[in-house]
Motif scaffolding. Structure first.
Motif, PDB file in Angstrom:
ATOM      1  N   TYR A  38       1.183  -1.175  -0.551  1.00 37.39           N
ATOM      2  CA  TYR A  38       0.518  -0.077  -0.003  1.00 37.39           C
ATOM      3  C   TYR A  38       0.772   1.196   0.111  1.00 37.39           C
ATOM      4  CZ  TYR A  38       0.672   1.092   5.610  1.00 37.39           C
ATOM      5  OH  TYR A  38       1.404   1.010   6.656  1.00 37.39           O
ATOM      6  N   MET A  98      -6.884  -0.468   8.840  1.00 37.83           N
ATOM      7  CA  MET A  98      -6.186  -1.244   9.309  1.00 37.83           C
ATOM      8  C   MET A  98      -5.970  -0.994  10.912  1.00 37.83           C
ATOM      9  SD  MET A  98      -2.974  -0.021   6.631  1.00 37.83           S
ATOM     10  CE  MET A  98      -2.739   1.373   7.670  1.00 37.83           C
ATOM     11  N   ARG A 112       1.659  -4.589   3.829  1.00 36.55           N
ATOM     12  CA  ARG A 112       0.447  -4.667   4.901  1.00 36.55           C
ATOM     13  C   ARG A 112      -0.204  -6.128   4.396  1.00 36.55           C
ATOM     14  NH1 ARG A 112      -4.635  -0.388   3.412  1.00 36.55           N
ATOM     15  NH2 ARG A 112      -4.817  -1.528   2.043  1.00 36.55           N
ATOM     16  N   GLU A 134      -3.092  -2.805  13.807  1.00 39.84           N
ATOM     17  CA  GLU A 134      -1.732  -3.367  14.349  1.00 39.84           C
ATOM     18  C   GLU A 134      -1.742  -4.356  15.015  1.00 39.84           C
ATOM     19  OE1 GLU A 134       1.454  -4.253  16.591  1.00 39.84           O
ATOM     20  OE2 GLU A 134       0.016  -3.040  18.182  1.00 39.84           O
ATOM     21  N   ILE A 161       4.355  -4.496  11.961  1.00 36.34           N
ATOM     22  CA  ILE A 161       3.372  -5.097  11.087  1.00 36.34           C
ATOM     23  C   ILE A 161       1.656  -4.627  11.366  1.00 36.34           C
ATOM     24  CG2 ILE A 161       2.263  -7.466  10.816  1.00 36.34           C
ATOM     25  CD1 ILE A 161       5.250  -8.206  11.899  1.00 36.34           C
ATOM     26  N   GLU A 162       1.316  -4.568  10.407  1.00 34.47           N
ATOM     27  CA  GLU A 162      -0.066  -3.771  10.058  1.00 34.47           C
ATOM     28  C   GLU A 162      -0.752  -4.893   9.429  1.00 34.47           C
ATOM     29  OE1 GLU A 162      -1.289  -1.015  11.049  1.00 34.47           O
ATOM     30  OE2 GLU A 162       0.370   0.882  11.425  1.00 34.47           O
ATOM     31  N   VAL A 195      -5.128  -5.676   7.191  1.00 34.08           N
ATOM     32  CA  VAL A 195      -6.132  -5.302   6.757  1.00 34.08           C
ATOM     33  C   VAL A 195      -7.286  -5.196   7.244  1.00 34.08           C
ATOM     34  CG1 VAL A 195      -5.362  -5.443   4.507  1.00 34.08           C
ATOM     35  CG2 VAL A 195      -6.766  -3.473   4.443  1.00 34.08           C
TER      36      VAL A 195
END
Length: 461
Positions: A211, A394, A216, A396, A385-386, A388
């Protein structure tokens, strides 16, 4: 040559690999980089350093790891261009592919022999040296990169330096879940004969996507990411921080320190025939990049053998024998807060036995942060680290996962004091000696596996 021209595919070449099956080389630039002398040097440097003295299968090289990182990065680029190409309304510009692949392949090219031990003694930094190798016009690597364009080496170096303007590219090579970490966990687990580092690479690559601000992961891939973080934690605790490997590392550290001390003081015990000429620039701290690139594990091992047979200094000779013949220092854990006085007592006892405590006692702490969220105030802030969700929101990782929340921000590891193996009771201690009273005290303080106060009522006379 433009980047577009350099990115054109050639008839594919492959390397057979035990972790990834085949490693696919599809650009001439990549093949040319692999064939440079700086890359070939990595064949002569072990990936896991002294860990091979504990896990005998861990003889693999930084060369094979570098190819593995390249292969994972190549797979990610293939997946991104299939599903997220900018031409199809996505956010992945495949003109970034070549800089990603080159950075992946070259990310470890600055490692030296027994890298982390060597760095701590001679104040080298493998990431800085990686950038020097990439940017120096005297290296074959630089010549290959400049064949793409004059500015291309700077682009690749900026990825290593984490200053490249596209965060997608940087995070593929350096983040909390990147191509580098994913390969070394799988590779080190395979060669060490352990299962701790195994995780579902295919699933992670499946749920990874770019993104505008980086990389992500789909929320439904959270458990694969959890497995990866847990595997990383287990590898550090069970393999990378293994006390026997660290015992060998402490030996190596003190061996090189003794050689440096003898050289700098022009001690008569170390004459011209017994010091190591390739190490002299590092003893003097006036080394050049050419000096650095002459070194590999074999060069150092040869000098250690030389010291065993020709050095007159008893400490240098003894430490070399212990390292070559695998006689690691043994250790017990301690607490820096609770055991300061006990440490002094134990070290004093070792000195009373006639050991030079500068070289026969070592304190070593190893801690790792398995995962952390972004903390802008940290000395080295980490990219979190995300995940979605389907609605585009989003979250975490540690917020979504109670398992990872337990790891987040928590340092894991221990502090150890290392001593010569013969000071511990066991098969090496089966008869009474003149120093038995002192040995009894050492045993009393170390027999539990962690440093304990000396019983003041213990009979030491």
């Amino acid at each position: 040559m433009s980047i577009a021209e350099a990115s054109k595919r050639i008839p594919e070449k492959v390397f057979r690999d035990p972790v990834h099956d085949y490693i696919h080389v599809q650009q001439q630039v990549i093949m040319d980089l692999i064939n440079t002398k700086e890359m070939q040097r990595l064949r002569r440097i072990k990936q896991m350093g002294t860990a091979s003295y504990t896990f005998h299968g861990a003889e693999h090289s930084r060369f094979s790891h570098s190819l593995g990182v390249y292969e994972i990065a190549r797979k990610i680029c293939d997946k991104f261009v299939r599903n997220y190409a900018i031409e199809d309304g996505g956010v992945w510009d495949d003109s970034e592919r070549l800089v990603v692949l080159c950075a992946a392949l070259l990310h470890d090219i600055g490692h030296g022999p027994f890298s982390h031990t060597f760095e701590s003694i001679f104040n080298t930094n493998h990431e800085e040296i990686t950038q020097q190798i990439i940017l120096s016009e005297n290296t074959e690597v630089n010549q290959v990169l400049r064949s793409v364009s004059e500015e291309f080496p700077n682009k690749v170096a900026s990825v290593i330096n984490k200053t490249y303007p596209n965060p997608q590219v940087v995070q593929l090579i350096s983040s909390q879940i990147d191509a580098d970490r994913m390969d070394y966990l799988l590779r080190d687990s395979y060669f060490s004969g352990t299962n701790y580092g195994n995780f579902d690479l295919s699933r992670i690559l499946r749920v990874m996507h770019p993104y505008k601000d980086g990389i992500r992961f789909d929320y439904n891939g959270m458990h694969a990411v959890e497995d990866y973080i847990t595997s990383r934690y287990q590898m550090y605790m069970q393999v990378y921080f293994h006390p026997v490997s660290r015992g060998m590392e402490m030996l190596l550290n003190h061996l090189l320190e003794r050689a440096q001390e003898l050289f700098l003081t022009e001690d008569p015990y170390l004459d011209h025939e017994t010091y190591a000429p390739f190490l002299e620039p590092f003893f003097m701290q006036n080394w050049t990049l050419d000096d650095y690139l002459r070194l590999d594990d074999g060069v150092l091992q040869t000098y250690f053998q030389h010291w065993i047979h020709f050095a007159n200094d008893p400490i240098l000779k003894d430490l070399a024998i212990r390292f070559i013949d695998r006689k690691p220092f043994k250790s017990v854990t301690y607490s820096e807060e609770e055991n300061q006085e006990d440490l002094k007592v134990l070290i004093d006892l070792v000195g009373k036995l006639g050991y030079d405590i500068r070289y026969y006692v070592a304190l070593n702490s190893r801690f790792d942060l398995p995962y952390d969220f972004y903390r802008p105030s940290a000395e080295k802030p980490r990219t979190q680290i995300e995940l979605v969700e389907k609605n585009g929101n989003m979250v975490e990782l540690s917020v979504a996962s109670s398992l990872i929340a337990a790891f987040t921000g928590q340092q894991r590891g221990d502090e150890r004091i290392f001593l010569p193996n013969e000071l511990f009771y066991g098969k090496n201690r089966n008869h009474i000696t003149l120093f038995e009273p002192i040995l009894k005290q050492i045993h009393a303080m170390t027999k539990s596996g962690k440093l304990t106060p000396l019983d003041e009522h213990l009979d030491i006379d």
